[in-house]
Design a protein around this motif. Structure first.
Motif, PDB file in Angstrom:
ATOM      1  N   ASP A  22       0.823  -1.216   0.000  1.00 46.18           N
ATOM      2  CA  ASP A  22       0.000   0.000   0.000  1.00 46.18           C
ATOM      3  C   ASP A  22       0.857   1.266   0.000  1.00 46.18           C
ATOM      4  O   ASP A  22       0.542   2.244  -0.692  1.00 46.18           O
ATOM      5  N   VAL A  23       1.926   1.251   0.785  1.00 38.55           N
ATOM      6  CA  VAL A  23       2.790   2.439   0.853  1.00 38.55           C
ATOM      7  C   VAL A  23       3.520   2.638  -0.472  1.00 38.55           C
ATOM      8  O   VAL A  23       3.587   3.764  -0.986  1.00 38.55           O
ATOM      9  N   LEU A  24       4.035   1.565  -1.044  1.00 43.48           N
ATOM     10  CA  LEU A  24       4.734   1.685  -2.330  1.00 43.48           C
ATOM     11  C   LEU A  24       3.789   2.197  -3.412  1.00 43.48           C
ATOM     12  O   LEU A  24       4.136   3.123  -4.165  1.00 43.48           O
ATOM     13  N   HIS A  25       2.604   1.624  -3.478  1.00 42.66           N
ATOM     14  CA  HIS A  25       1.643   2.049  -4.494  1.00 42.66           C
ATOM     15  C   HIS A  25       1.179   3.483  -4.247  1.00 42.66           C
ATOM     16  O   HIS A  25       1.138   4.311  -5.170  1.00 42.66           O
ATOM     17  N   GLY A  26       0.834   3.781  -2.992  1.00 44.03           N
ATOM     18  CA  GLY A  26       0.221   5.073  -2.700  1.00 44.03           C
ATOM     19  C   GLY A  26       1.171   6.245  -2.790  1.00 44.03           C
ATOM     20  O   GLY A  26       0.761   7.346  -3.194  1.00 44.03           O
ATOM     21  N   LEU A  27       2.437   6.060  -2.427  1.00 45.46           N
ATOM     22  CA  LEU A  27       3.380   7.175  -2.406  1.00 45.46           C
ATOM     23  C   LEU A  27       4.104   7.366  -3.729  1.00 45.46           C
ATOM     24  O   LEU A  27       4.860   8.332  -3.886  1.00 45.46           O
ATOM     25  N   THR A  28       3.875   6.484  -4.684  1.00 38.94           N
ATOM     26  CA  THR A  28       4.490   6.649  -6.010  1.00 38.94           C
ATOM     27  C   THR A  28       3.465   7.023  -7.065  1.00 38.94           C
ATOM     28  O   THR A  28       3.784   7.047  -8.249  1.00 38.94           O
ATOM     29  N   ARG A  29       2.239   7.311  -6.644  1.00 36.76           N
ATOM     30  CA  ARG A  29       1.215   7.738  -7.592  1.00 36.76           C
ATOM     31  C   ARG A  29       0.936   9.219  -7.403  1.00 36.76           C
ATOM     32  O   ARG A  29       1.427   9.852  -6.470  1.00 36.76           O
ATOM     33  N   HIS A  30       0.149   9.769  -8.294  1.00 37.48           N
ATOM     34  CA  HIS A  30      -0.232  11.180  -8.174  1.00 37.48           C
ATOM     35  C   HIS A  30      -1.731  11.315  -8.420  1.00 37.48           C
ATOM     36  O   HIS A  30      -2.210  10.884  -9.463  1.00 37.48           O
ATOM     37  N   PRO A  31      -2.471  11.908  -7.473  1.00 38.08           N
ATOM     38  CA  PRO A  31      -2.003  12.376  -6.170  1.00 38.08           C
ATOM     39  C   PRO A  31      -1.678  11.211  -5.242  1.00 38.08           C
ATOM     40  O   PRO A  31      -2.171  10.098  -5.410  1.00 38.08           O
ATOM     41  N   LYS A  32      -0.853  11.493  -4.239  1.00 45.69           N
ATOM     42  CA  LYS A  32      -0.429  10.458  -3.299  1.00 45.69           C
ATOM     43  C   LYS A  32      -1.581  10.059  -2.368  1.00 45.69           C
ATOM     44  O   LYS A  32      -2.408  10.906  -1.996  1.00 45.69           O
ATOM     45  N   THR A  33      -1.598   8.785  -1.983  1.00 50.01           N
ATOM     46  CA  THR A  33      -2.643   8.287  -1.091  1.00 50.01           C
ATOM     47  C   THR A  33      -2.054   7.259  -0.125  1.00 50.01           C
ATOM     48  O   THR A  33      -1.019   6.646  -0.398  1.00 50.01           O
ATOM     49  N   LEU A  34      -2.742   7.084   1.002  1.00 45.31           N
ATOM     50  CA  LEU A  34      -2.515   5.962   1.907  1.00 45.31           C
ATOM     51  C   LEU A  34      -3.888   5.493   2.381  1.00 45.31           C
ATOM     52  O   LEU A  34      -4.752   6.322   2.686  1.00 45.31           O
ATOM     53  N   PRO A  35      -4.111   4.183   2.484  1.00 42.63           N
ATOM     54  CA  PRO A  35      -5.428   3.685   2.898  1.00 42.63           C
ATOM     55  C   PRO A  35      -5.694   3.954   4.383  1.00 42.63           C
ATOM     56  O   PRO A  35      -4.777   3.869   5.211  1.00 42.63           O
ATOM     57  N   PRO A  36      -6.940   4.234   4.750  1.00 44.91           N
ATOM     58  CA  PRO A  36      -7.257   4.567   6.139  1.00 44.91           C
ATOM     59  C   PRO A  36      -7.076   3.420   7.124  1.00 44.91           C
ATOM     60  O   PRO A  36      -6.983   3.652   8.323  1.00 44.91           O
ATOM     61  N   LYS A  37      -7.005   2.182   6.644  1.00 39.07           N
ATOM     62  CA  LYS A  37      -6.858   1.071   7.597  1.00 39.07           C
ATOM     63  C   LYS A  37      -5.561   1.167   8.380  1.00 39.07           C
ATOM     64  O   LYS A  37      -5.439   0.583   9.466  1.00 39.07           O
ATOM     65  N   TRP A  38      -4.567   1.940   7.870  1.00 38.58           N
ATOM     66  CA  TRP A  38      -3.291   2.021   8.568  1.00 38.58           C
ATOM     67  C   TRP A  38      -3.290   3.076   9.664  1.00 38.58           C
ATOM     68  O   TRP A  38      -2.267   3.270  10.332  1.00 38.58           O
ATOM     69  N   PHE A  39      -4.400   3.746   9.910  1.00 36.72           N
ATOM     70  CA  PHE A  39      -4.535   4.588  11.099  1.00 36.72           C
ATOM     71  C   PHE A  39      -4.472   3.755  12.383  1.00 36.72           C
ATOM     72  O   PHE A  39      -4.066   4.219  13.426  1.00 36.72           O
ATOM     73  N   TYR A  40      -4.934   2.510  12.291  1.00 38.89           N
ATOM     74  CA  TYR A  40      -5.372   1.780  13.483  1.00 38.89           C
ATOM     75  C   TYR A  40      -4.325   0.856  14.087  1.00 38.89           C
ATOM     76  O   TYR A  40      -4.527  -0.348  14.189  1.00 38.89           O
ATOM     77  N   ASP A  41      -3.202   1.422  14.530  1.00 38.34           N
ATOM     78  CA  ASP A  41      -2.376   0.672  15.470  1.00 38.34           C
ATOM     79  C   ASP A  41      -2.972   0.915  16.860  1.00 38.34           C
ATOM     80  O   ASP A  41      -4.082   1.450  16.987  1.00 38.34           O
ATOM     81  N   ALA A  42      -2.274   0.531  17.918  1.00 38.85           N
ATOM     82  CA  ALA A  42      -2.834   0.692  19.265  1.00 38.85           C
ATOM     83  C   ALA A  42      -3.144   2.159  19.554  1.00 38.85           C
ATOM     84  O   ALA A  42      -4.223   2.488  20.083  1.00 38.85           O
ATOM     85  N   ARG A  43      -2.221   3.060  19.200  1.00 38.71           N
ATOM     86  CA  ARG A  43      -2.443   4.482  19.452  1.00 38.71           C
ATOM     87  C   ARG A  43      -3.590   5.007  18.587  1.00 38.71           C
ATOM     88  O   ARG A  43      -4.439   5.771  19.056  1.00 38.71           O
ATOM     89  N   GLY A  44      -3.635   4.603  17.331  1.00 31.23           N
ATOM     90  CA  GLY A  44      -4.705   5.056  16.453  1.00 31.23           C
ATOM     91  C   GLY A  44      -6.065   4.604  16.945  1.00 31.23           C
ATOM     92  O   GLY A  44      -7.049   5.357  16.872  1.00 31.23           O
TER      93      GLY A  44
END
Length: 320
Positions: A22-44
């Motif tokens: 997800d990070v490789l795909h999202g940060l090498t595209r335009h516009p850049k994206t990251l999926p919201p599921k990665w908000f949710y570690d313990a702190r998230g």
């Protein structure tokens, strides 16, 4: 037989592989994206729980109101003997349904967090000795194989999480959900509704700044897991209403030009000053749009319930 069973369908390295992809795909595209599921570690997850208690954030309270007021109607309409919940988390809201389903035999929570599944099962079984819980450690977006449990089945997807999927992703998800059901089984779907723009934006940009911290947490996750050097404070939280698509977008806007290193991916990512990284889409719905998307997947909208403020809806759709 034990009242609790856990089946793992995720490989041990599945989360790491998915994050890398997800990070490789999202940060090498335009516009850049990251999926919201990665908000949710313990702190998230802690931050999101805090968000649900904020005065501006109405969806959790609105959905809980419907579940409390309408659980008996949902139970009668579905006649479910098995309740399957996708993205079950703590299963806190699900308790209202479980207590209203007199013929319920099995509860099948599905989540990517083993600790959440075990904690929820322990809490639920403590007060429901006749219940059987068969938890699935699985990513429901990747296809599911459900255990053999008695029908009718009620498949629940709550919290308005379907709004985080883009239209083509929603269509694929609903087709996949339909494939899990036999004729006469039902889908219980939570959807946030279209409303005044100021109310919507405030729900994703609270005065206390909790949602801003939650949004930046995705950068901290990438830093920790992939060795990246994002400066979370170098990005401003942005929440915008898109009236054409009828969704809220959450973004992170670079305060200055910067280059981010992601060593685990051997990746350098440049950001211009003011460039935005989209981290979440949260679609809002109208009844007819929900009906049309359900019908396209082979599901018939039979029941529609809203909270007293008509902010949020639960719909019950039967598999055809």
């Amino acid at each position: 037989m034990s009242p609790f069973l856990l089946t793992r369908t995720l490989p041990a390295d599945a989360t790491d592989a998915a994050l890398r992809a997800d990070v490789l795909h999202g940060l090498t595209r335009h516009p850049k994206t990251l999926p919201p599921k990665w908000f949710y570690d313990a702190r998230g997850s802690e931050l999101f729980e805090e968000i649900t208690r904020l005065p501006e954030y109405y969806p959790t309270r609105a959905e809980r109101e419907i579940l409390i007021e309408r659980a008996d109607e949902i139970a009668r309409a579905s006649g479910a003997r098995t309740l399957i919940e996708l993205g079950s988390g703590s299963s806190e809201k699900t308790g209202h349904l479980l207590d209203s389903l007199p013929e319920l035999h099995s509860y099948v929570p599905v989540d990517v967090s083993e600790s959440a599944l075990r904690g929820a099962a322990e809490a639920l079984l403590a007060g429901r000795p006749g219940l059987s819980v068969h938890a699935l450690l699985a990513d429901f977006t990747g296809g599911l194989a459900l255990p053999g449990t008695p029908g009718p089945r009620l498949l629940a997807f709550l919290g308005g999480t379907i709004g985080n999927l883009l239209p083509e992703e929603r269509a694929a998800f609903l087709r996949s959900a339909r494939s899990l059901l036999s004729p006469g089984d039902a889908l219980l779907l939570g959807t946030d509704l279209v409303k005044d723009e100021k109310v919507l934006v405030a729900a994703y940009d609270d005065a206390a700044g909790v949602t801003a911290e939650f949004n930046r947490n995705v950068l901290r996750v990438v830093n920790r897991e992939l060795g990246a050097d994002f400066d979370p404070e170098g990005f401003d939280h942005v929440a915008l209403w898109d009236p054409r698509n009828e969704w809220i977008e959450m973004r992170l806007r670079a305060r200055r030009a910067q280059t981010v290193k992601v060593p685990a991916l051997d990746l350098l990512v440049g950001f211009e000053a003011g460039e935005e990284l989209r981290t979440e889409v949260s679609a809002k719905f109208r009844r007819e749009r929900v009906r049309a998307e359900l019908e396209a997947a082979g599901l018939r909208l039979d029941q529609w319930w809203t909270d007293s403020g008509e902010r949020f809806a639960l719909s019950l759709a039967t598999a055809l």
